[in-house]
Design a protein around this motif. Structure first.
Motif, PDB file in Angstrom:
ATOM      1  N   MET A 137      28.824  36.255  60.357  1.00  0.00           N
ATOM      2  CA  MET A 137      30.086  36.071  61.058  1.00  0.00           C
ATOM      3  C   MET A 137      30.046  34.740  61.800  1.00  0.00           C
ATOM      4  O   MET A 137      29.237  34.551  62.716  1.00  0.00           O
ATOM      5  CB  MET A 137      30.345  37.219  62.025  1.00  0.00           C
ATOM      6  N   ASN A 171      46.640  37.405  62.969  1.00  0.00           N
ATOM      7  CA  ASN A 171      45.863  37.689  64.173  1.00  0.00           C
ATOM      8  C   ASN A 171      46.420  38.968  64.801  1.00  0.00           C
ATOM      9  O   ASN A 171      47.258  38.924  65.705  1.00  0.00           O
ATOM     10  CB  ASN A 171      45.948  36.510  65.153  1.00  0.00           C
ATOM     11  N   ASP A 229      39.442  39.279  66.477  1.00  0.00           N
ATOM     12  CA  ASP A 229      40.093  38.882  65.238  1.00  0.00           C
ATOM     13  C   ASP A 229      39.072  38.350  64.243  1.00  0.00           C
ATOM     14  O   ASP A 229      38.207  37.542  64.572  1.00  0.00           O
ATOM     15  CB  ASP A 229      41.132  37.787  65.528  1.00  0.00           C
ATOM     16  N   GLY A 230      39.180  38.820  63.013  1.00  0.00           N
ATOM     17  CA  GLY A 230      38.356  38.328  61.918  1.00  0.00           C
ATOM     18  C   GLY A 230      39.222  37.924  60.752  1.00  0.00           C
ATOM     19  O   GLY A 230      40.409  38.279  60.692  1.00  0.00           O
ATOM     20  N   TYR A 231      38.673  37.190  59.826  1.00  0.00           N
ATOM     21  CA  TYR A 231      39.453  36.734  58.682  1.00  0.00           C
ATOM     22  C   TYR A 231      39.830  37.914  57.787  1.00  0.00           C
ATOM     23  O   TYR A 231      38.977  38.565  57.190  1.00  0.00           O
ATOM     24  CB  TYR A 231      38.652  35.702  57.876  1.00  0.00           C
ATOM     25  N   LYS A 291      40.641  40.787  58.583  1.00  0.00           N
ATOM     26  CA  LYS A 291      40.182  42.085  59.070  1.00  0.00           C
ATOM     27  C   LYS A 291      40.086  42.044  60.588  1.00  0.00           C
ATOM     28  O   LYS A 291      40.155  40.980  61.205  1.00  0.00           O
ATOM     29  CB  LYS A 291      38.830  42.458  58.459  1.00  0.00           C
ATOM     30  N   SER A 334      38.170  33.684  66.958  1.00  0.00           N
ATOM     31  CA  SER A 334      38.298  34.453  65.729  1.00  0.00           C
ATOM     32  C   SER A 334      37.143  34.081  64.807  1.00  0.00           C
ATOM     33  O   SER A 334      36.626  32.955  64.860  1.00  0.00           O
ATOM     34  CB  SER A 334      39.637  34.169  65.041  1.00  0.00           C
ATOM     35  N   TYR A 335      36.743  35.021  63.967  1.00  0.00           N
ATOM     36  CA  TYR A 335      35.545  34.832  63.146  1.00  0.00           C
ATOM     37  C   TYR A 335      35.872  35.062  61.678  1.00  0.00           C
ATOM     38  O   TYR A 335      36.844  35.748  61.333  1.00  0.00           O
ATOM     39  CB  TYR A 335      34.444  35.802  63.588  1.00  0.00           C
ATOM     40  N   LYS A 336      35.036  34.477  60.821  1.00  0.00           N
ATOM     41  CA  LYS A 336      35.140  34.719  59.390  1.00  0.00           C
ATOM     42  C   LYS A 336      33.739  34.913  58.820  1.00  0.00           C
ATOM     43  O   LYS A 336      32.742  34.434  59.379  1.00  0.00           O
ATOM     44  CB  LYS A 336      35.834  33.566  58.688  1.00  0.00           C
ATOM     45  N   ASP A 337      33.688  35.627  57.737  1.00  0.00           N
ATOM     46  CA  ASP A 337      32.410  35.957  57.096  1.00  0.00           C
ATOM     47  C   ASP A 337      32.004  34.823  56.158  1.00  0.00           C
ATOM     48  O   ASP A 337      32.679  34.535  55.168  1.00  0.00           O
ATOM     49  CB  ASP A 337      32.553  37.264  56.317  1.00  0.00           C
ATOM     50  N   ALA A 381      35.595  30.821  63.671  1.00  0.00           N
ATOM     51  CA  ALA A 381      36.563  30.076  62.867  1.00  0.00           C
ATOM     52  C   ALA A 381      37.464  29.197  63.729  1.00  0.00           C
ATOM     53  O   ALA A 381      37.648  28.023  63.453  1.00  0.00           O
ATOM     54  CB  ALA A 381      37.406  31.039  62.046  1.00  0.00           C
TER      55      ALA A 381
END
Length: 295
Positions: free
Chosen positions: A56, A261, A28-30, A32, A48-51, A59
């Motif tokens: 990356m 998510n 899971d990404g922010y 995306k 989960s990750y965010k840019d 989060a």
């Protein structure tokens, strides 16, 4: 000859299911989905990750579908509710179908089937809202009981719990259960029943050893038609279930829409589908054993 239908099924059914299955193993990404394989969406802890400025960054942490106590509880509740709804609906539908098939004059059977299908004339949402009105503290049930002097104050346990979900779903899917059983009963050769009575069987044993086994195809259809959609229903628990009546479909909707998510939501959806397949196969196996035992 079958290519148009096959293409239709692949595009509208197989492809979305394959996509959800693939999503359940991604990260899971922010806003995306990161195409990075992982199993923790089912069991374990995931990140989960965010840019952040092109990097990356982790989060938040969340538990997989089978590791989260809330997810397990909702899946178990959904299974129990679906089984109860299926049992109640089929047990109530069989006498109705039996009466129409064996005791209603052939000229009036169409009228009875017409009356059974009347609930289909209204929207599913309207029927759910009607049960919300009927079961509410100021609804028909409480008002009637208080008017008769049976109770002094409204019953609060009728609405916003598992009971209201079971009642509403059982009513909504009753016609789906009655019609397949009726069709199976209509196909039974009445001479088989006469032969059973001529051989000294009681009406009850004739029903158990002749009528019920021959009607099992309709019963199986009814069970599957009711069980499969009810375990994934989210409108009814949302409107009449309250916090105590939430089911796994409500959690899937929350995970997709509110938490954004998709991998976890997909894992929950695939897990629910696996439960449906497992229970359906178990029922078919037990039914086959039952039919073999009655031969």
């Amino acid at each position: 000859m079958i290519s148009p239908t096959a293409i239709y099924v692949i595009l509208l059914l197989a492809a979305p299911l394959a996509m959800i299955f693939a999503y359940s193993f991604m990260t899971d990404g922010y806003l995306k989905i990161i195409p990075q394989f992982q199993l923790c969406n089912y069991v374990g802890e995931c990140h989960s990750y965010k840019d952040v400025n092109g990097v990356m960054t982790e989060a938040q942490t969340y538990r997989g579908a089978w590791s989260d106590p809330l997810s397990r509880a909702l899946m178990l509740r959904s299974l129990m509710v679906s089984l109860i709804v299926t049992a109640v609906t089929v047990l109530l539908a069989f006498p109705v179908a039996y009466f129409v098939s064996f005791h209603v004059a052939p000229s009036k059977k169409s009228l009875w089937l017409f009356l059974i299908t009347i609930p289909f004339w209204t929207s599913y949402l309207i029927r759910v809202f009607l049960w919300k009105v009927i079961l509410g503290t100021g609804g028909v049930v409480n008002t009637g009981l208080m008017g008769l002097g049976i109770i002094d104050e409204p019953l609060t346990w009728l609405l916003y719990n598992v009971n209201s979900v079971v009642i509403t779903l059982a009513h909504a899917y009753a016609p789906f259960a009655i019609l397949p059983i009726f069709v199976a009963l209509e196909k039974i050769d009445r001479s088989f029943l006469e032969a059973g009575r001529d051989l000294g069987e009681t009406p009850f044993m004739t029903f158990i050893r002749v009528t019920l086994p021959l009607a099992m195809p309709g019963v199986i259809s009814s069970v599957l038609i009711v069980f499969i959609p009810t375990i994934g229903d989210y409108v009814t628990p949302l409107l009449v279930g309250g916090p105590e009546g939430r089911m796994v479909a409500n959690l899937i909707e929350l995970t997709y829409k509110k938490l954004d998510n998709y991998p976890l939501g997909s894992a929950l959806a695939i897990s629910s589908m696996a439960i449906v397949v497992a229970v359906s196969l178990l029922f078919l196996f037990l039914n086959r054993r039952f039919l073999k035992g009655n031969k």
